[in-house]
Design an enzyme around this catalytic site. Sequence first.
Site, short mmCIF file in Angstrom:
data_model
loop_
_atom_site.label_atom_id
_atom_site.label_comp_id
_atom_site.label_asym_id
_atom_site.label_seq_id
_atom_site.Cartn_x
_atom_site.Cartn_y
_atom_site.Cartn_z
N CYS A 1 -10.11 -0.80 -3.65
CA CYS A 1 -8.82 -1.51 -3.58
C CYS A 1 -8.78 -2.66 -4.59
O CYS A 1 -8.15 -3.70 -4.31
CB CYS A 1 -8.52 -2.04 -2.17
SG CYS A 1 -8.39 -0.72 -0.97
N ASP B 1 -7.90 -15.86 -0.29
CA ASP B 1 -8.25 -14.66 0.44
C ASP B 1 -9.72 -14.78 0.84
O ASP B 1 -10.61 -14.70 -0.01
CB ASP B 1 -8.01 -13.46 -0.49
CG ASP B 1 -8.55 -12.15 0.06
OD1 ASP B 1 -9.29 -12.18 1.06
OD2 ASP B 1 -8.25 -11.11 -0.55
N HIS C 1 -8.24 -8.20 -4.74
CA HIS C 1 -8.05 -7.00 -3.93
C HIS C 1 -6.54 -6.73 -3.90
O HIS C 1 -5.74 -7.65 -4.02
CB HIS C 1 -8.56 -7.33 -2.53
CG HIS C 1 -8.56 -6.19 -1.56
ND1 HIS C 1 -7.43 -5.79 -0.90
CD2 HIS C 1 -9.55 -5.37 -1.15
CE1 HIS C 1 -7.74 -4.77 -0.11
NE2 HIS C 1 -9.02 -4.50 -0.23
N LYS D 1 -14.48 -7.71 9.58
CA LYS D 1 -15.56 -7.83 8.60
C LYS D 1 -16.61 -8.85 9.06
O LYS D 1 -17.56 -9.13 8.34
CB LYS D 1 -14.99 -8.26 7.24
CG LYS D 1 -14.10 -7.19 6.59
CD LYS D 1 -13.74 -7.60 5.19
CE LYS D 1 -12.53 -6.89 4.64
NZ LYS D 1 -12.76 -5.49 4.30
N GLN E 1 -13.93 -11.78 2.32
CA GLN E 1 -15.36 -11.54 2.06
C GLN E 1 -16.20 -12.81 2.14
O GLN E 1 -17.40 -12.76 1.90
CB GLN E 1 -15.55 -10.90 0.67
CG GLN E 1 -14.88 -9.55 0.51
CD GLN E 1 -15.50 -8.44 1.36
OE1 GLN E 1 -16.54 -8.61 1.99
NE2 GLN E 1 -14.83 -7.30 1.39
N1 C6P Z 1 -11.78 -4.87 1.55
C1 C6P Z 1 -13.48 -3.24 1.06
O1 C6P Z 1 -14.08 -2.19 1.26
P1 C6P Z 1 -7.97 -6.07 5.49
O2 C6P Z 1 -7.94 -4.61 5.19
O3 C6P Z 1 -6.58 -6.65 5.53
O4 C6P Z 1 -8.81 -6.42 6.66
O5 C6P Z 1 -8.73 -6.75 4.26
C2 C6P Z 1 -8.19 -6.61 2.98
C3 C6P Z 1 -9.05 -7.29 1.97
C4 C6P Z 1 -8.58 -8.40 1.33
N2 C6P Z 1 -9.33 -9.05 0.43
C5 C6P Z 1 -10.56 -8.68 0.11
C6 C6P Z 1 -11.35 -9.48 -0.87
C7 C6P Z 1 -11.11 -7.54 0.73
O6 C6P Z 1 -12.34 -7.17 0.42
C8 C6P Z 1 -10.34 -6.82 1.67
C9 C6P Z 1 -10.86 -5.58 2.31
C10 C6P Z 1 -12.44 -3.70 2.06
O7 C6P Z 1 -13.70 -3.94 0.07
C11 C6P Z 1 -11.53 -2.60 2.46
S1 C6P Z 1 -10.46 -2.09 1.17
#
Ligand code: C6P
Length: 414
Positions: free
Chosen positions: A372, A207, A130, A233, A210
């Site tokens: 993203c 990371d 991401h 999430k 997910q």
């Molecule tokens: N992905 C998706 O629709 P934040 O925004 O900081 O809470 O999470 C960022 C992020 C980082 N790593 C992974 C693997 C992610 O999936 C995400 C967030 C969302 O896939 C929003 S772009």
Amino acid sequence: MTGNSNTRFDVQQVRGDFPVLAREIRPGIPLTYLDSAATSQKPETVIQAMSTYYQENNANIHRGIHKLAEEATLAYETAREKIARFINAPAADQLIFTRNTTESINLVAYSWGRKYLSAGDRILLTEMEHHSNLIPWQLIAGELDLVLDFIPVTSEGNLDLDVYHDLLKKNPKLVALTHMSNVLGTINPLKEIIRNAKSVGAITLVDGAQSVPHFPVDIANLEVDFYAFSAHKMCGPTGIGALYGRKDLLENMPPFLGGGEMIKRVELRSFKANDIPHKFEAGTPAIAEAVGFGAAVDYLLEIGMDRIEEHEKLLTNYTLEKLLDVPDLTVLGPPAEEKGGVVAFYIKDIHAHDVAQILDGDGIAVRAGHHCAQPLHTKFNLPATTRASMYLYNTIEDIDRFIAGLQKVRDIFK
Ligand code: C6P
């Protein structure tokens, strides 16, 4: 909700815990929410915990000596303990509250990276990251003149571990990767990847945006150095996330942001930083959100993470099977046994946004775009995909409505 046994939970009962799921998107059209990878819905207990905090305990933390301040501090620190236990972190002070996964990774890049990396050092990432686990490293690489390497993604959507072993021979200082891809759904073999990274002395960052929401994660067992995730999430509120860090690393890292709360003593031209975790929590933190985050963890534990994982597996298997009946549709990523509840796909000659828009007409919420993860889409030569993502409150009926919606998309474009 029934206890944490092996029996499956009652999905209808779970759905009743989430007020928004009762909504009709248009008259007579229920909400079919298949966008939990973007953000999950929130149960009543989380909404209520935050509301009660504001109604009964609201005060700033760690500062006041009055009753409300003590209660607020206790609520904030209790949430930290719960969340640390949830991921089996060795100690609560190794769990730093941040705004989200993105900020957690930036914290490591700017604090650890600036102190320990220098020109010519290599950082090893993957092609499935991401942007949150890519841009911070691009920024710091530009600043410090570092080299970025990437573990390739195979056409099946897995990491090419042979190439990983070759890249480790270049002695990266850091190996940073996602636990589960937000596009392919691939769950990476972290234990092995981390063990190999350690064998060449690399620091590891994962990371977990997910993964933590969807299956049990055991930090102590993984022996990872840094692990980042977001509350929103996993049934919690937006505006708060967490970074787990190895104690000796955190203790030796400089503060990320300066201001109140992160200090022990201040003089006009110098300061002494506070102990962890406070050293990394400058300013008034997201207190109500921490309380909501703690309530979200309570909620997930009540149902049981292994049962949530099992439920999502069932839905994913069913979805992948039903998608075989939709002509000209290709799903990205590995087979069902190797992936989590994220299904990104494209339909020949139909734009991903058109698919999402037609589904929305039937109250079905999915995401369209590059999610993203633009370099990953470039790799597969796709400008965009449509993605359905599942969580504990989704049902077979949700998937049936989604599949029927896709048949409608096909009919419209035929
Ligand atoms: N992905 C998706 O629709 P934040 O925004 O900081 O809470 O999470 C960022 C992020 C980082 N790593 C992974 C693997 C992610 O999936 C995400 C967030 C969302 O896939 C929003 S772009």
